[in-house]
Design a protein around this motif. Sequence first.
Motif, PDB file in Angstrom:
ATOM      1  N   ASP A 257       0.838  -1.206   0.000  1.00 25.01           N
ATOM      2  CA  ASP A 257       0.000   0.000   0.000  1.00 25.01           C
ATOM      3  C   ASP A 257       0.867   1.248   0.000  1.00 25.01           C
ATOM      4  OD1 ASP A 257      -2.584  -1.349   0.261  1.00 25.01           O
ATOM      5  OD2 ASP A 257      -1.886  -1.898   2.268  1.00 25.01           O
ATOM      6  N   VAL A 258       2.066   1.142   0.549  1.00 22.50           N
ATOM      7  CA  VAL A 258       3.001   2.266   0.606  1.00 22.50           C
ATOM      8  C   VAL A 258       4.412   1.707   0.569  1.00 22.50           C
ATOM      9  CG1 VAL A 258       3.041   2.306   3.136  1.00 22.50           C
ATOM     10  CG2 VAL A 258       3.619   4.377   1.869  1.00 22.50           C
ATOM     11  N   VAL A 280       7.923   2.152  -8.481  1.00 16.53           N
ATOM     12  CA  VAL A 280       6.939   2.539  -7.463  1.00 16.53           C
ATOM     13  C   VAL A 280       5.987   3.592  -8.042  1.00 16.53           C
ATOM     14  CG1 VAL A 280       6.646   3.700  -5.233  1.00 16.53           C
ATOM     15  CG2 VAL A 280       8.439   1.972  -5.515  1.00 16.53           C
ATOM     16  N   HIS A 281       6.549   4.576  -8.711  1.00 20.01           N
ATOM     17  CA  HIS A 281       5.775   5.648  -9.332  1.00 20.01           C
ATOM     18  C   HIS A 281       4.830   5.092 -10.403  1.00 20.01           C
ATOM     19  CE1 HIS A 281       4.876   9.486 -11.288  1.00 20.01           C
ATOM     20  NE2 HIS A 281       5.342   8.988 -12.420  1.00 20.01           N
ATOM     21  N   GLU A 282       5.354   4.222 -11.272  1.00 17.40           N
ATOM     22  CA  GLU A 282       4.537   3.646 -12.350  1.00 17.40           C
ATOM     23  C   GLU A 282       3.392   2.804 -11.799  1.00 17.40           C
ATOM     24  OE1 GLU A 282       7.320   1.445 -14.607  1.00 17.40           O
ATOM     25  OE2 GLU A 282       8.395   3.212 -15.328  1.00 17.40           O
ATOM     26  N   GLN A 283       3.628   2.148 -10.680  1.00 11.91           N
ATOM     27  CA  GLN A 283       2.587   1.307 -10.079  1.00 11.91           C
ATOM     28  C   GLN A 283       1.563   2.122  -9.292  1.00 11.91           C
ATOM     29  OE1 GLN A 283       2.238  -2.352 -10.202  1.00 11.91           O
ATOM     30  NE2 GLN A 283       3.363  -1.717 -12.022  1.00 11.91           N
ATOM     31  N   GLY A 284       1.776   3.439  -9.210  1.00 14.31           N
ATOM     32  CA  GLY A 284       0.816   4.309  -8.530  1.00 14.31           C
ATOM     33  C   GLY A 284       0.831   4.177  -7.028  1.00 14.31           C
ATOM     34  N   LYS A 285       1.978   3.808  -6.453  1.00 21.65           N
ATOM     35  CA  LYS A 285       2.058   3.607  -5.008  1.00 21.65           C
ATOM     36  C   LYS A 285       2.543   4.875  -4.299  1.00 21.65           C
ATOM     37  CE  LYS A 285       1.180  -0.831  -5.447  1.00 21.65           C
ATOM     38  NZ  LYS A 285      -0.039  -1.460  -4.942  1.00 21.65           N
ATOM     39  N   PRO A 286       1.916   5.254  -3.187  1.00 23.74           N
ATOM     40  CA  PRO A 286       2.471   6.338  -2.375  1.00 23.74           C
ATOM     41  C   PRO A 286       3.793   5.888  -1.766  1.00 23.74           C
ATOM     42  CG  PRO A 286       0.655   5.287  -1.219  1.00 23.74           C
ATOM     43  CD  PRO A 286       0.694   4.687  -2.598  1.00 23.74           C
ATOM     44  N   SER A 287       4.673   6.835  -1.502  1.00 21.37           N
ATOM     45  CA  SER A 287       6.003   6.436  -1.035  1.00 21.37           C
ATOM     46  C   SER A 287       6.630   7.508  -0.148  1.00 21.37           C
ATOM     47  CB  SER A 287       6.923   6.174  -2.235  1.00 21.37           C
ATOM     48  OG  SER A 287       7.030   7.331  -3.038  1.00 21.37           O
ATOM     49  N   ALA A 334      13.281   8.163  13.564  1.00 23.05           N
ATOM     50  CA  ALA A 334      12.666   6.936  13.031  1.00 23.05           C
ATOM     51  C   ALA A 334      11.234   6.761  13.529  1.00 23.05           C
ATOM     52  CB  ALA A 334      13.503   5.713  13.400  1.00 23.05           C
ATOM     53  N   ASP A 335      10.930   7.340  14.690  1.00 20.20           N
ATOM     54  CA  ASP A 335       9.576   7.196  15.229  1.00 20.20           C
ATOM     55  C   ASP A 335       8.539   8.011  14.444  1.00 20.20           C
ATOM     56  OD1 ASP A 335      10.714   9.578  16.056  1.00 20.20           O
ATOM     57  OD2 ASP A 335       9.652   9.602  17.977  1.00 20.20           O
ATOM     58  N   LYS A 336       9.006   8.857  13.537  1.00 17.60           N
ATOM     59  CA  LYS A 336       8.074   9.670  12.745  1.00 17.60           C
ATOM     60  C   LYS A 336       7.659   8.974  11.439  1.00 17.60           C
ATOM     61  CE  LYS A 336      10.093  13.974  14.500  1.00 17.60           C
ATOM     62  NZ  LYS A 336       9.051  14.138  15.539  1.00 17.60           N
ATOM     63  N   ILE A 337       8.277   7.850  11.143  1.00 18.21           N
ATOM     64  CA  ILE A 337       8.023   7.197   9.860  1.00 18.21           C
ATOM     65  C   ILE A 337       6.592   6.671   9.761  1.00 18.21           C
ATOM     66  CG2 ILE A 337       8.641   5.202   8.436  1.00 18.21           C
ATOM     67  CD1 ILE A 337      11.526   5.682   9.139  1.00 18.21           C
ATOM     68  N   ILE A 338       6.085   6.075  10.837  1.00 13.64           N
ATOM     69  CA  ILE A 338       4.732   5.529  10.789  1.00 13.64           C
ATOM     70  C   ILE A 338       3.709   6.621  10.496  1.00 13.64           C
ATOM     71  CG2 ILE A 338       2.902   4.438  12.143  1.00 13.64           C
ATOM     72  CD1 ILE A 338       4.946   2.456  11.172  1.00 13.64           C
ATOM     73  N   SER A 339       3.861   7.787  11.119  1.00 15.24           N
ATOM     74  CA  SER A 339       2.906   8.871  10.855  1.00 15.24           C
ATOM     75  C   SER A 339       3.012   9.347   9.407  1.00 15.24           C
ATOM     76  CB  SER A 339       3.121  10.033  11.824  1.00 15.24           C
ATOM     77  OG  SER A 339       4.412  10.582  11.682  1.00 15.24           O
ATOM     78  N   LEU A 340       4.224   9.313   8.825  1.00 19.42           N
ATOM     79  CA  LEU A 340       4.396   9.661   7.414  1.00 19.42           C
ATOM     80  C   LEU A 340       3.728   8.632   6.515  1.00 19.42           C
ATOM     81  CD1 LEU A 340       7.987  11.063   6.652  1.00 19.42           C
ATOM     82  CD2 LEU A 340       5.772  12.092   6.111  1.00 19.42           C
ATOM     83  N   ILE A 341       3.859   7.360   6.883  1.00 21.92           N
ATOM     84  CA  ILE A 341       3.199   6.284   6.132  1.00 21.92           C
ATOM     85  C   ILE A 341       1.692   6.512   6.132  1.00 21.92           C
ATOM     86  CG2 ILE A 341       2.595   3.830   6.232  1.00 21.92           C
ATOM     87  CD1 ILE A 341       5.516   3.352   7.174  1.00 21.92           C
ATOM     88  N   ASP A 342       1.136   6.807   7.315  1.00 21.11           N
ATOM     89  CA  ASP A 342      -0.302   7.059   7.413  1.00 21.11           C
ATOM     90  C   ASP A 342      -0.701   8.258   6.555  1.00 21.11           C
ATOM     91  OD1 ASP A 342      -0.606   4.952   9.147  1.00 21.11           O
ATOM     92  OD2 ASP A 342      -0.585   6.184  10.956  1.00 21.11           O
ATOM     93  N   GLU A 343       0.145   9.289   6.561  1.00 24.72           N
ATOM     94  CA  GLU A 343      -0.167  10.511   5.815  1.00 24.72           C
ATOM     95  C   GLU A 343      -0.220  10.253   4.311  1.00 24.72           C
ATOM     96  OE1 GLU A 343       1.966  14.780   4.760  1.00 24.72           O
ATOM     97  OE2 GLU A 343       2.499  13.761   6.639  1.00 24.72           O
ATOM     98  N   VAL A 344       0.811   9.607   3.748  1.00 27.22           N
ATOM     99  CA  VAL A 344       0.822   9.411   2.295  1.00 27.22           C
ATOM    100  C   VAL A 344      -0.242   8.406   1.870  1.00 27.22           C
ATOM    101  CG1 VAL A 344       3.246  10.108   2.079  1.00 27.22           C
ATOM    102  CG2 VAL A 344       2.679   7.672   2.319  1.00 27.22           C
ATOM    103  N   CYS A 345      -0.534   7.425   2.733  1.00 25.27           N
ATOM    104  CA  CYS A 345      -1.619   6.486   2.418  1.00 25.27           C
ATOM    105  C   CYS A 345      -2.958   7.218   2.368  1.00 25.27           C
ATOM    106  CB  CYS A 345      -1.679   5.376   3.464  1.00 25.27           C
ATOM    107  SG  CYS A 345      -0.618   3.978   3.092  1.00 25.27           S
ATOM    108  N   ALA A 346      -3.179   8.092   3.348  1.00 21.14           N
ATOM    109  CA  ALA A 346      -4.428   8.858   3.374  1.00 21.14           C
ATOM    110  C   ALA A 346      -4.528   9.755   2.148  1.00 21.14           C
ATOM    111  CB  ALA A 346      -4.512   9.695   4.651  1.00 21.14           C
ATOM    112  N   VAL A 388      -9.407   5.762  -6.329  1.00 22.20           N
ATOM    113  CA  VAL A 388      -8.356   6.218  -5.415  1.00 22.20           C
ATOM    114  C   VAL A 388      -7.252   5.169  -5.375  1.00 22.20           C
ATOM    115  CG1 VAL A 388      -9.936   7.566  -3.996  1.00 22.20           C
ATOM    116  CG2 VAL A 388      -9.493   5.168  -3.410  1.00 22.20           C
ATOM    117  N   ALA A 389      -6.154   5.537  -4.700  1.00 23.94           N
ATOM    118  CA  ALA A 389      -5.001   4.642  -4.501  1.00 23.94           C
ATOM    119  C   ALA A 389      -4.497   4.031  -5.807  1.00 23.94           C
ATOM    120  CB  ALA A 389      -5.322   3.552  -3.474  1.00 23.94           C
ATOM    121  N   PRO A 390      -3.997   4.834  -6.764  1.00 26.28           N
ATOM    122  CA  PRO A 390      -3.811   6.284  -6.663  1.00 26.28           C
ATOM    123  C   PRO A 390      -5.052   7.059  -7.109  1.00 26.28           C
ATOM    124  CG  PRO A 390      -2.924   5.525  -8.728  1.00 26.28           C
ATOM    125  CD  PRO A 390      -3.431   4.294  -8.015  1.00 26.28           C
ATOM    126  N   PRO A 391      -5.152   8.344  -6.715  1.00 25.04           N
ATOM    127  CA  PRO A 391      -6.252   9.172  -7.199  1.00 25.04           C
ATOM    128  C   PRO A 391      -6.217   9.225  -8.732  1.00 25.04           C
ATOM    129  CG  PRO A 391      -5.060  10.270  -5.423  1.00 25.04           C
ATOM    130  CD  PRO A 391      -4.248   9.077  -5.811  1.00 25.04           C
TER     131      PRO A 391
END
Length: 436
Positions: A257-258, A280-287, A334-346, A388-391
């Motif tokens: 998903d990301v 990753v870009h061609e597959q439309g995945k957030p990253s 490193a503890d900020k990575i999960i929140s970034l994952i949630d952000e780009v997925c959203a 969506v995913a990707p929009p």
Amino acid sequence: MANPLIAIVGRPNVGKSTFFNKVVGRKISITEDRPGVTRDRLYADSEWRGKVFTIVDTGGIELRSEDTMWTEIKKQADVAIDTAQVIIFFVDGREGLTTSDYDVADMLRRSKKPVILVVNKIDQYSEEKVFEFYSLGLGEPYPVSAEHGTGIGDVLDEAVSWFEKIDAVEDDSVKIAVVGRPNAGKSSLVNRLLGFERSIVTDIAGTTRDAIDTKFTVNGKNYTIIDTAGIRKKSKVEDDVEYYSVMRAFDAVRRADVCLLVVDSATGITEQDTKIIGYVHEQGKPSVVVMNKWDLIEKDTHTINKFENKLKEDLKFMDYFKSIYISAKTGQRADKIISLIDEVCANSRLRIATGMLNDVISDAIRANEPPSYNGKRLKVYYASQVSVAPPTIVLFVNSGELMHFSYARFLENTLRKSFDFSGTPIKIFTREKNGQ
């Protein structure tokens, strides 16, 4: 959710590539002087009876040969079999059964995957031509002529019938593919993420030796980390990427998903990194681009800006990227990575109200009218977000040929200024409005 993967396997010259091209509808897999095809010609997406899937062509398998080339092709086929949900096994109806066919059949039985046995080059069906293939012990043979396109529908009917059975087990976790070169600190990052105060639900061995799916929970939300082998160049083959490592990384990207692209900050983005993140870009995945080993970089007040500007230069094709500068070793940021994952997925799942979308597109067109070509000007009548995913945005226009790449890019940039699509690709397509 990734498309189901169908792998086509068999010994050389049985018609696998011809079948692949018929299914995909265009000539992607090509015949060369040597067995096997290039990495970027192996995968293609297709659809049958409303079921979308990815199909992969493989080089011919010669299990009894000790030649280096055949050993490499065997590794390629192994990966395809490991990562596929359904396997289509091709044999040659003109030549008849061979020892190699029995060898490949034994290998496929051990995979425990659904196998569809296809007898190719049957231009005129007769029971006698396929009867001997029952002895492979893989069930009913499907007679086809890949060259003439006969019998292909029956094979695809059987292949897609397996998808629902495979998808019966639902997985609601956010799947995170961690990709990058060896020694970029990928495994250290995975261990760091899993080492925080989180409950690890279970460790599940992945489909290959090099990929481990590990489920864990953060604040009640389920995640799965897909750790993959690092991508590296062969030492003896100039400018060639190790096929099997790349294929496994690509499969992780497909299922994710990301994606986290882990980069050694001291080295920066390399050609290998660009290939993976391009996919990753061609597959439309957030990253998220994870610049690791930041603790080893000598810094001043401008260091991070210099690095960020270099990333913008290297990743021009995906200027929406999100980056973070961390040290997996020390835990810095490193503890900020999960929140970034949630952000780009959203952001990748953001859906724009139709009225608002059309207001933004209309304002953009008024501010910057499309250029005209040969006296004709592009007209955009209506915009609709179809998924969506990707929009994914569809523009209903008078002529798709008048949509120049640069103007599509302008509209994409306008959308990005109006809505937060950071970290995710956007797909924009045109559809001609009938009667205009």
